[in-house]
Design a protein around this motif. Structure first.
Motif, PDB file in Angstrom:
ATOM      1  N   LEU A  28       0.846  -1.193   0.000  1.00  0.00           N
ATOM      2  CA  LEU A  28       0.000   0.000   0.000  1.00  0.00           C
ATOM      3  C   LEU A  28       0.882   1.244   0.000  1.00  0.00           C
ATOM      4  N   ASP A  29       1.556   1.472  -1.124  1.00  0.00           N
ATOM      5  CA  ASP A  29       2.522   2.562  -1.248  1.00  0.00           C
ATOM      6  C   ASP A  29       1.886   3.890  -1.614  1.00  0.00           C
ATOM      7  N   GLY A  30       0.602   3.910  -1.822  1.00  0.00           N
ATOM      8  CA  GLY A  30      -0.152   5.120  -2.132  1.00  0.00           C
ATOM      9  C   GLY A  30      -1.618   4.812  -1.956  1.00  0.00           C
ATOM     10  N   PRO A  31      -2.459   5.823  -1.946  1.00  0.00           N
ATOM     11  CA  PRO A  31      -3.892   5.569  -1.775  1.00  0.00           C
ATOM     12  C   PRO A  31      -4.422   4.633  -2.857  1.00  0.00           C
ATOM     13  N   ARG A  32      -5.045   3.556  -2.441  1.00  0.00           N
ATOM     14  CA  ARG A  32      -5.575   2.560  -3.367  1.00  0.00           C
ATOM     15  C   ARG A  32      -6.932   2.072  -2.857  1.00  0.00           C
ATOM     16  N   SER A  33      -7.783   1.664  -3.777  1.00  0.00           N
ATOM     17  CA  SER A  33      -9.090   1.133  -3.411  1.00  0.00           C
ATOM     18  C   SER A  33      -8.992  -0.367  -3.128  1.00  0.00           C
ATOM     19  N   THR A  34     -10.049  -0.896  -2.536  1.00  0.00           N
ATOM     20  CA  THR A  34     -10.130  -2.326  -2.264  1.00  0.00           C
ATOM     21  C   THR A  34     -10.018  -3.123  -3.557  1.00  0.00           C
ATOM     22  N   THR A  35     -10.683  -2.667  -4.595  1.00  0.00           N
ATOM     23  CA  THR A  35     -10.654  -3.362  -5.883  1.00  0.00           C
ATOM     24  C   THR A  35      -9.250  -3.385  -6.466  1.00  0.00           C
ATOM     25  N   GLU A  36      -8.538  -2.257  -6.382  1.00  0.00           N
ATOM     26  CA  GLU A  36      -7.156  -2.210  -6.878  1.00  0.00           C
ATOM     27  C   GLU A  36      -6.273  -3.172  -6.092  1.00  0.00           C
ATOM     28  N   ARG A  37      -6.459  -3.195  -4.789  1.00  0.00           N
ATOM     29  CA  ARG A  37      -5.672  -4.097  -3.938  1.00  0.00           C
ATOM     30  C   ARG A  37      -5.967  -5.542  -4.270  1.00  0.00           C
ATOM     31  N   ALA A  38      -7.238  -5.872  -4.498  1.00  0.00           N
ATOM     32  CA  ALA A  38      -7.609  -7.254  -4.829  1.00  0.00           C
ATOM     33  C   ALA A  38      -6.933  -7.680  -6.132  1.00  0.00           C
ATOM     34  N   GLY A  39      -6.937  -6.798  -7.117  1.00  0.00           N
ATOM     35  CA  GLY A  39      -6.307  -7.119  -8.397  1.00  0.00           C
ATOM     36  C   GLY A  39      -4.817  -7.348  -8.288  1.00  0.00           C
ATOM     37  N   ARG A  40      -4.181  -6.665  -7.371  1.00  0.00           N
ATOM     38  CA  ARG A  40      -2.729  -6.796  -7.232  1.00  0.00           C
ATOM     39  C   ARG A  40      -2.313  -7.963  -6.351  1.00  0.00           C
ATOM     40  N   THR A  41      -3.163  -8.381  -5.436  1.00  0.00           N
ATOM     41  CA  THR A  41      -2.772  -9.425  -4.492  1.00  0.00           C
ATOM     42  C   THR A  41      -3.346 -10.793  -4.817  1.00  0.00           C
ATOM     43  N   GLY A  42      -4.408 -10.823  -5.625  1.00  0.00           N
ATOM     44  CA  GLY A  42      -5.054 -12.092  -5.909  1.00  0.00           C
ATOM     45  C   GLY A  42      -6.089 -12.478  -4.855  1.00  0.00           C
ATOM     46  N   LEU A  43      -6.258 -11.648  -3.833  1.00  0.00           N
ATOM     47  CA  LEU A  43      -7.295 -11.881  -2.834  1.00  0.00           C
ATOM     48  C   LEU A  43      -8.628 -11.382  -3.376  1.00  0.00           C
ATOM     49  N   THR A  44      -9.719 -11.845  -2.809  1.00  0.00           N
ATOM     50  CA  THR A  44     -11.029 -11.360  -3.223  1.00  0.00           C
ATOM     51  C   THR A  44     -11.237  -9.952  -2.683  1.00  0.00           C
ATOM     52  N   PRO A  45     -12.063  -9.135  -3.333  1.00  0.00           N
ATOM     53  CA  PRO A  45     -12.340  -7.799  -2.792  1.00  0.00           C
ATOM     54  C   PRO A  45     -12.897  -7.852  -1.368  1.00  0.00           C
ATOM     55  N   GLY A  46     -13.736  -8.848  -1.075  1.00  0.00           N
ATOM     56  CA  GLY A  46     -14.271  -8.992   0.275  1.00  0.00           C
ATOM     57  C   GLY A  46     -13.192  -9.302   1.297  1.00  0.00           C
ATOM     58  N   VAL A  48      -9.967  -8.547   0.982  1.00  0.00           N
ATOM     59  CA  VAL A  48      -9.153  -7.341   1.112  1.00  0.00           C
ATOM     60  C   VAL A  48      -9.852  -6.343   2.026  1.00  0.00           C
ATOM     61  N   SER A  49     -11.157  -6.191   1.851  1.00  0.00           N
ATOM     62  CA  SER A  49     -11.923  -5.270   2.680  1.00  0.00           C
ATOM     63  C   SER A  49     -11.833  -5.647   4.151  1.00  0.00           C
ATOM     64  N   GLN A  50     -11.950  -6.931   4.457  1.00  0.00           N
ATOM     65  CA  GLN A  50     -11.847  -7.387   5.845  1.00  0.00           C
ATOM     66  C   GLN A  50     -10.464  -7.108   6.419  1.00  0.00           C
ATOM     67  N   HIS A  51      -9.437  -7.395   5.655  1.00  0.00           N
ATOM     68  CA  HIS A  51      -8.066  -7.152   6.129  1.00  0.00           C
ATOM     69  C   HIS A  51      -7.824  -5.657   6.335  1.00  0.00           C
ATOM     70  N   LEU A  52      -8.258  -4.842   5.376  1.00  0.00           N
ATOM     71  CA  LEU A  52      -8.058  -3.399   5.512  1.00  0.00           C
ATOM     72  C   LEU A  52      -8.851  -2.821   6.678  1.00  0.00           C
ATOM     73  N   SER A  53     -10.024  -3.363   6.941  1.00  0.00           N
ATOM     74  CA  SER A  53     -10.814  -2.914   8.097  1.00  0.00           C
ATOM     75  C   SER A  53     -10.077  -3.214   9.403  1.00  0.00           C
ATOM     76  N   ALA A  54      -9.471  -4.398   9.482  1.00  0.00           N
ATOM     77  CA  ALA A  54      -8.704  -4.755  10.677  1.00  0.00           C
ATOM     78  C   ALA A  54      -7.472  -3.854  10.820  1.00  0.00           C
ATOM     79  N   LEU A  55      -6.786  -3.589   9.705  1.00  0.00           N
ATOM     80  CA  LEU A  55      -5.612  -2.706   9.745  1.00  0.00           C
ATOM     81  C   LEU A  55      -6.017  -1.289  10.128  1.00  0.00           C
ATOM     82  N   ARG A  56      -7.186  -0.872   9.674  1.00  0.00           N
ATOM     83  CA  ARG A  56      -7.690   0.457  10.027  1.00  0.00           C
ATOM     84  C   ARG A  56      -8.007   0.525  11.520  1.00  0.00           C
ATOM     85  N   ALA A  57      -8.642  -0.504  12.052  1.00  0.00           N
ATOM     86  CA  ALA A  57      -8.965  -0.552  13.480  1.00  0.00           C
ATOM     87  C   ALA A  57      -7.707  -0.525  14.343  1.00  0.00           C
TER      88      ALA A  57
END
Length: 88
Positions: A28-46, A48-57
């Protein structure tokens, strides 16, 4: 096609956060959306969203709405964590 030349997540960070969250945080080297992150990591958007929510918390990422997308970025705490992990 994207440039995925970023370095892998440090083992110490992956040991604490888990491999997927550490990878997301490292890439996450710059502002990116969940969809962009999913495309780059191979994880599902859902997933990625769960992981980012935990990192945000945990105070490691911030989220900002930009139109219909939510953009995530590392916080200074995350930057310090990743920097310190380079030297351990």
């Amino acid at each position: 096609m994207w440039d995925d030349s970023s370095s892998p997540a440090p083992a110490g960070v992956a040991g604490v956060l888990g491999r997927s969250r550490a990878e997301l945080l490292t890439q996450l080297d710059g502002p990116r959306s969940t969809t962009e992150r999913a495309g780059r990591t191979g994880l599902t958007p859902g997933g990625v969203s769960q992981h980012l929510s935990a990192l945000r918390a945990d105070g490691l990422v911030t989220a900002h709405r930009a139109g219909r997308a939510v953009l995530y970025a590392r916080t200074s705490v995350a930057e310090a964590l990743l920097e310190a992990a380079k030297f351990s």
